[in-house]
Write a protein that holds these residues in place. Structure first.
Motif, PDB file in Angstrom:
ATOM      1  N   PRO B 432      35.014  10.718  34.700  1.00 56.92           N
ATOM      2  CA  PRO B 432      35.872  10.115  33.665  1.00 56.92           C
ATOM      3  C   PRO B 432      37.285   9.804  34.174  1.00 56.92           C
ATOM      4  O   PRO B 432      37.917   8.866  33.680  1.00 56.92           O
ATOM      5  CB  PRO B 432      35.928  11.197  32.577  1.00 56.92           C
ATOM      6  CG  PRO B 432      34.702  12.018  32.781  1.00 56.92           C
ATOM      7  CD  PRO B 432      34.470  12.011  34.264  1.00 56.92           C
ATOM      8  N   VAL B 433      37.762  10.583  35.140  1.00 55.40           N
ATOM      9  CA  VAL B 433      39.099  10.324  35.681  1.00 55.40           C
ATOM     10  C   VAL B 433      39.096   9.002  36.430  1.00 55.40           C
ATOM     11  O   VAL B 433      39.991   8.164  36.262  1.00 55.40           O
ATOM     12  CB  VAL B 433      39.551  11.470  36.614  1.00 55.40           C
ATOM     13  CG1 VAL B 433      40.983  11.226  37.091  1.00 55.40           C
ATOM     14  CG2 VAL B 433      39.432  12.825  35.919  1.00 55.40           C
ATOM     15  N   LEU B 434      38.068   8.798  37.239  1.00 57.48           N
ATOM     16  CA  LEU B 434      37.955   7.542  37.986  1.00 57.48           C
ATOM     17  C   LEU B 434      37.789   6.359  37.035  1.00 57.48           C
ATOM     18  O   LEU B 434      38.344   5.282  37.247  1.00 57.48           O
ATOM     19  CB  LEU B 434      36.780   7.619  38.969  1.00 57.48           C
ATOM     20  CG  LEU B 434      36.892   8.719  40.029  1.00 57.48           C
ATOM     21  CD1 LEU B 434      35.626   8.776  40.881  1.00 57.48           C
ATOM     22  CD2 LEU B 434      38.114   8.478  40.929  1.00 57.48           C
ATOM     23  N   TRP B 435      37.024   6.580  36.011  1.00 55.16           N
ATOM     24  CA  TRP B 435      36.801   5.525  35.018  1.00 55.16           C
ATOM     25  C   TRP B 435      38.102   5.181  34.293  1.00 55.16           C
ATOM     26  O   TRP B 435      38.443   4.012  34.098  1.00 55.16           O
ATOM     27  CB  TRP B 435      35.691   5.972  34.056  1.00 55.16           C
ATOM     28  CG  TRP B 435      35.366   5.052  32.909  1.00 55.16           C
ATOM     29  CD1 TRP B 435      35.103   5.425  31.633  1.00 55.16           C
ATOM     30  CD2 TRP B 435      35.230   3.626  32.928  1.00 55.16           C
ATOM     31  NE1 TRP B 435      34.821   4.341  30.846  1.00 55.16           N
ATOM     32  CE2 TRP B 435      34.896   3.219  31.622  1.00 55.16           C
ATOM     33  CE3 TRP B 435      35.376   2.660  33.914  1.00 55.16           C
ATOM     34  CZ2 TRP B 435      34.706   1.879  31.267  1.00 55.16           C
ATOM     35  CZ3 TRP B 435      35.188   1.303  33.564  1.00 55.16           C
ATOM     36  CH2 TRP B 435      34.856   0.930  32.262  1.00 55.16           C
ATOM     37  N   ALA B 436      38.870   6.203  33.937  1.00 60.92           N
ATOM     38  CA  ALA B 436      40.175   5.967  33.312  1.00 60.92           C
ATOM     39  C   ALA B 436      41.089   5.216  34.273  1.00 60.92           C
ATOM     40  O   ALA B 436      41.776   4.252  33.900  1.00 60.92           O
ATOM     41  CB  ALA B 436      40.813   7.290  32.898  1.00 60.92           C
ATOM     42  N   GLN B 437      41.048   5.641  35.532  1.00 61.64           N
ATOM     43  CA  GLN B 437      41.919   5.030  36.536  1.00 61.64           C
ATOM     44  C   GLN B 437      41.615   3.537  36.708  1.00 61.64           C
ATOM     45  O   GLN B 437      42.529   2.711  36.827  1.00 61.64           O
ATOM     46  CB  GLN B 437      41.743   5.769  37.862  1.00 61.64           C
ATOM     47  CG  GLN B 437      42.732   5.344  38.937  1.00 61.64           C
ATOM     48  CD  GLN B 437      42.518   6.084  40.247  1.00 61.64           C
ATOM     49  OE1 GLN B 437      41.698   7.011  40.314  1.00 61.64           O
ATOM     50  NE2 GLN B 437      43.251   5.688  41.270  1.00 61.64           N
TER      51      GLN B 437
END
Lengths: 680, 680
Positions: B432-437
């Motif tokens: 999810p962090v990569l997706w948010a990024q």
């Protein structure tokens, strides 16, 4: 330094940092520094009991492999090894003595660190290996692929998390149960490699057969010993298992004379039911009246008074009537369990004498049995034990009972205090053994062994020599796989592989809850199966009015008449099976591989059984069936009802109610008896 | 040898075989040989995913305390210790460096045995201590007394094993979930001792707050570091937490101009719905059309096409229409997620370029999303990451979208292969962090930050600085505590304590399954709550025809008109709250203790919140209520709808639909704005 001992059974090899044990040429225990087979540890459990259903959680704080071994003594039949966790020179934490004891390999363990309360042992497995036993397992006969917590408890209502009944039972009473819950667990398994392993421990255990290459046996104590014993074939293996745990005596002759009618309601009511049955041609051997000592009504249904003596209000003239019935060939059976309800005079006597287990405050520990409370007879107190035997002798045997349900034994709460100081967590699993022993000794000491029969649902390793008969506990009155008719078949088979070779079940099941009601089809199908066991007994159920009974209508009565006639006709054969069990521990209901071990197809069959070596039974355990698929191992078989011949293979046969799929061996010495069934 | 360092925050004491760390005079870490605080071990997990629901089991083979410590280096702001399992002289298995880093205490760990894959650390607790955070927790705000597995996943349907809906969801789809399941977990907790602890790890974790005297934090890897940081008060503490993880930018001004209408069905249909809303006096800031890129129908309900570009068949003339709407002050929002359905052209492009994660055979790993299959963009491949940002830039931002739901992120299967070689088990939580990024950078690089807003449900530590807005995920369309309206309140509060201070939810909930249908009362009550958040957005639900919508009838439309008027009226106040969050990380929705820490009664309140420091909201989260019990901390309060004054205490207030229990501080600088609400 290498050490080897070898005979036809077990071979042990040990060197400085290695140990290996083989059975029959296959390695079953293998220890190296990088692949140790023992683990020790420390855990904290939480145990919540609600009416015999236990929620048990463990929190393992430490789990350490015992990597380092030192071989201390080597003799011809004995090896002493010391294990330590850190290195070869550190203080050993566990000593192991391996010795031969008349064919058995006994692995004795001595724990040097008393804080250790968790133990794991790995035994080598092979991919295709099958595992059986572990007491009475009602969901799965072959235990491979699953783990089996071993803790005597209520088996649960539904026992299948995917069913609505199980969910409701869970939500309302924490009582749904799961595939492993059983009244009779046992830390003994049988491998298809033709050995058994028994772990001598009474603490909570969990046997894990999920792994392809090893079984992991886990106990919440360091076991005193682990026993391994093998055999040439399965018949010899069950003989050895039953020799280890003790065998059941033969059943009295009278049990073969008809159905034991489970009825209730007082002298007059049960007499009327008996007359109705006899007039309808039903063969009856006994009346079984749970409520002989009084009853109470709870939200669960009809419950008993739990003050174990004749209740003349409920059963006027029972003392006289018992004799009258007996003269007519009808025995009378009752009910008892190891608890006393607070309202009774026996409770007061026991409490005054200090015969109950105590709570933290030093008062009588009261157990909630569902809207009433009971004290727990403390069987570790020899006076209490003797007194309770006296209750059985005086109020049951001398009063004239020829048998009883010796119910319960699984409820020992883990937070009570026993007079001998042993923790209840350690004693819980052993409780059914003590309960069996009390019944057995009461019967034996009055010289009634072989005439009086009591039946239990709870069990544990060692109860086999005390318990005269097992029953499958409280099935739901339905066709569900995990808690209905079907479930008593693996139950009988796994019990048989665990040294308890006499099994039966409530005809029609017991538990009506959350909408389940016993229909006629279930009662008749269950009767059709029960005819092929040595003990045929009905139960009204916990909610008799929600359950079809034997006297529901003329058709049902006629069915009982016909099937009890078949049952009594088969008595001579049944008696020989029971005698075989008493003599050599061959269970009466047998898995097919006991006689057809060359057939790879039979090892996973759990809904068929051999009734002795000559009869194969494949009960119809689903609703609305007129035909049924049967697997016959390679032999010459005769279909019991049609006389048609079959050889080995899979067949779909006619199977209406009253003609359960049953086959006998064409060359059986009993073939005439079986052929006669068609003309009954 | 004794070593001590001390400042106003943390104090460390170390000697040869002891280590202790205190915060604010209270010991929080304590190591002795007999009571070690670290455990390492080795476990084998089994992970089964079914449509974002994970069944995760662990089998811990070894768990060993690190009893032996050796202090290697001592400097003013640094301590290096070595831990070993066996004795003080054996090879250290773990090195620990403790250092100060601008007020933070950073405990760095270095693992010398790479076979270790399980880690436990104990932090001292006190009986009365409360624990918050751990990401977005929807069942419990105070986490004490329970353990919280931390693994991003579907949160479940029902999330309460005692409800029928949960049971059905479990049985049919393994989707029932439990109290800890969440789209946004985070290995960070906040103690009422006014410190937070963050474990820098992405593997599966389980934080256990059950024990009276310690918390045990468990991770399936040795964490890189553990960060401890304290503060004088909770406001400062959330400031520090948000400084650690990064803060969300302010929301665009346009979001305060009315409700964001979640509608579907094509250009003509949504335009008609908009006209209807506007004509009825509903204040609308945007249309949010999930199906802008096409839709499909599955047994679950209406689903999307998953090919992230304008679908002109579904939305003819959308390119023109977006501009027209924008001129009228109505923005257009869409939808995207990090998966591409096999049927689309974007899938083909990504597959041709090798942008997908792979399966064991080296082919595109396809995930079952419920009757259709998708590839997973491999964000560890920088080219794929950039390409997907390009998709967002070209097909969403340049096309004219002013925002979107950036859905999913929790489904990364654990058996796929990533281009950078990291195991998916380790990367799953970070996804999810990569997706948010990816979303954040696409917005930022097009210069649209502060104008475009995307909202996510999935999260993990570190996504805070990338995610412009959180939404509570897919609640059931009911009043259930664990999955209905109520659940989004602890969700907002725990997110806020974890550094994500902007929260909102689907007005009316989302999931209609197993018989749950959204009634009018639920929609209106949810709207009444949503008015007191900075982002008001409706959702038609997965089965729109089973759910009451904003245009159900005149009464509903009138209610939306009135409440959106209140919402827009409060915009100036709401903006300051969002600005405070952007500036100092004070969450918009706040637990009461953030401003009333002296009041012992507020620490377990999870169904009320402060909307900024001046407004207290106590949403009615049960059906058929006309009054509601409210707890007001000691202050001078004015009831928003009646103008009546209240002081601290428990009150039962009138709470009909349209008048949710809301109070403002009498002395608020915004009091005029709040008083005006009564005349709207």
């Amino acid at each position: 330094m290498t050490y080897t001992t070898h005979d036809m059974e077990f071979s042990i090899q040990a060197s400085e940092d290695k140990l290996s044990i083989s059975w029959n040429g296959e390695s079953i225990i293998e220890h190296t520094k990088s692949n140790p087979f023992l683990y020790i540890g420390f855990g904290k459990e939480t145990v919540n009991m609600y009416r015999g259903n236990f929620e048990i959680k463990d929190y393992v704080e430490e789990r350490t492999p015992l990597r380092f071994i030192r071989i201390n003594e080597l003799e011809d039949n004995k090896l002493v090894a010391a294990f330590s966790t850190y290195n070869e020179n550190s203080l050993p934490i566990l000593y192991m003595t391996i010795r031969k004891d008349s064919g058995r390999l006994v692995i004795e363990l001595e724990n040097k660190d008393t804080t250790i309360n968790r133990f794991w042992i790995r035994i080598k497995a092979s991919k295709e290996e099958k595992i059986y036993g572990c007491g009475e397992q009602m969901s799965y006969f072959n235990l491979r692929g699953r783990n089996f917590p071993l803790w005597t408890s209520e088996p649960g209502v539904g026992r299948d998390k995917s069913t609505y009944v199980t969910w409701l039972a869970d939500v309302k009473d924490k009582a749904g149960g799961d595939y492993y819950n059983t009244n009779y667990p046992q830390p003994t398994y049988v491998s298809s490699k033709k050995y058994y392993a028994h772990v001598e421990a009474t603490a909570y255990a969990d046997f894990n057969f999920k792994n392809e290459d090893y079984h992991e046996l886990h106990t919440w104590e360091v076991p005193k010993e682990i026993v391994l014993e093998g055999a040439r074939d399965y018949l010899q293996l069950v003989e050895k298992i039953s020799a280890k745990f003790g065998r059941q005596p033969e059943l009295p002759d009278w049990v073969y004379e008809g159905v034991i009618l489970g009825v209730q309601g007082g002298t007059e009511v049960v007499d009327q039911k008996l007359i109705k049955a006899l007039e309808s041609g039903v063969k009856v051997s006994a009346l079984w009246c749970q409520d002989w000592q009084g009853k109470r009504i709870t939200s669960f249904g009809k419950r008993l008074m739990w003050n174990w003596k004749w209740n003349p209000d409920e059963y006027p003239d029972l003392d006289v009537k018992i004799k009258e019935w007996k003269e007519k060939g009808i025995r009378f059976m009752g009910y008892i369990n190891p608890y006393l309800a607070v309202e009774g005079d026996l409770f007061k006597e026991a409490e005054n004498n200090g015969y109950f287990a105590l709570n933290e405050e030093g008062n009588t520990y009261l157990v909630d049995f569902g809207e009433f409370y009971c004290g727990v007879i403390d069987f570790t107190n020899s006076e209490a034990f003797e007194w309770y035997k006296g209750v059985i002798k005086e109020h049951l045997i001398e009063f004239g009972l020829d048998g009883w349900m010796a119910d319960f034994g699984e409820y020992l709460p883990t937070d009570l205090y026993l007079s001998n100081g042993e923790p209840a967590m350690q004693k819980h699993n052993q409780w059914p053994v003590l309960w069996a022993q009390a019944n057995y000794e009461a019967v034996k000491e009055t010289g009634k062994l072989g005439e009086v029969v009591f039946f239990m649902r709870a069990g544990y390793a060692g109860f086999q020599k005390y318990c005269t008969l097992l029953w499958g506990g409280d099935q739901s009155v339905d066709f569900s796989l995990h808690d209905g008719l079907a479930s008593v078949i693996p139950a009988a088979l796994s019990s048989g592989m665990s040294g308890m070779g006499l099994h039966h079940s409530d005809i029609g099941g017991y538990t009506s809850l959350h909408g389940t009601k016993r229909n006629k089809e279930l009662l008749l199908r269950w009767l059709d199966m029960g005819v092929f066991t040595p003990f045929l007994r009905t139960h009204e159920g916990n909610r008799p009015y929600d359950c079809v009974q034997f006297d529901e209508d003329e058709e049902t009565l006629a069915h009982f008449a016909r099937m009890t006639t078949v049952f009594t006709h088969l008595a001579p054969y049944a008696k020989t099976l029971v005698a075989e069990n008493a003599k050599s521990g061959t269970p009466v209901q047998r898995p097919l591989f006991l006689h057809y071990e060359q057939d790879p197809n039979v090892y996973d069959i759990q809904y068929q059984y051999l009734y002795g070596k000559d009869v194969l039974v494949a009960p119809v355990h689903e609703e609305h069936q007129n035909t049924w698929e049967v697997y016959l191992p390679k032999d010459e078989w005769i279909h019991l009802w049609s006389g048609e011949e079959y050889s080995g293979g899979t067949y779909i046969v006619n199977a209406p109610i009253g003609e359960p799929p049953v086959f006998f061996r064409k060359n059986s010495e009993w073939k005439e008896l079986f052929h006669q069934v068609r003309s009954l």
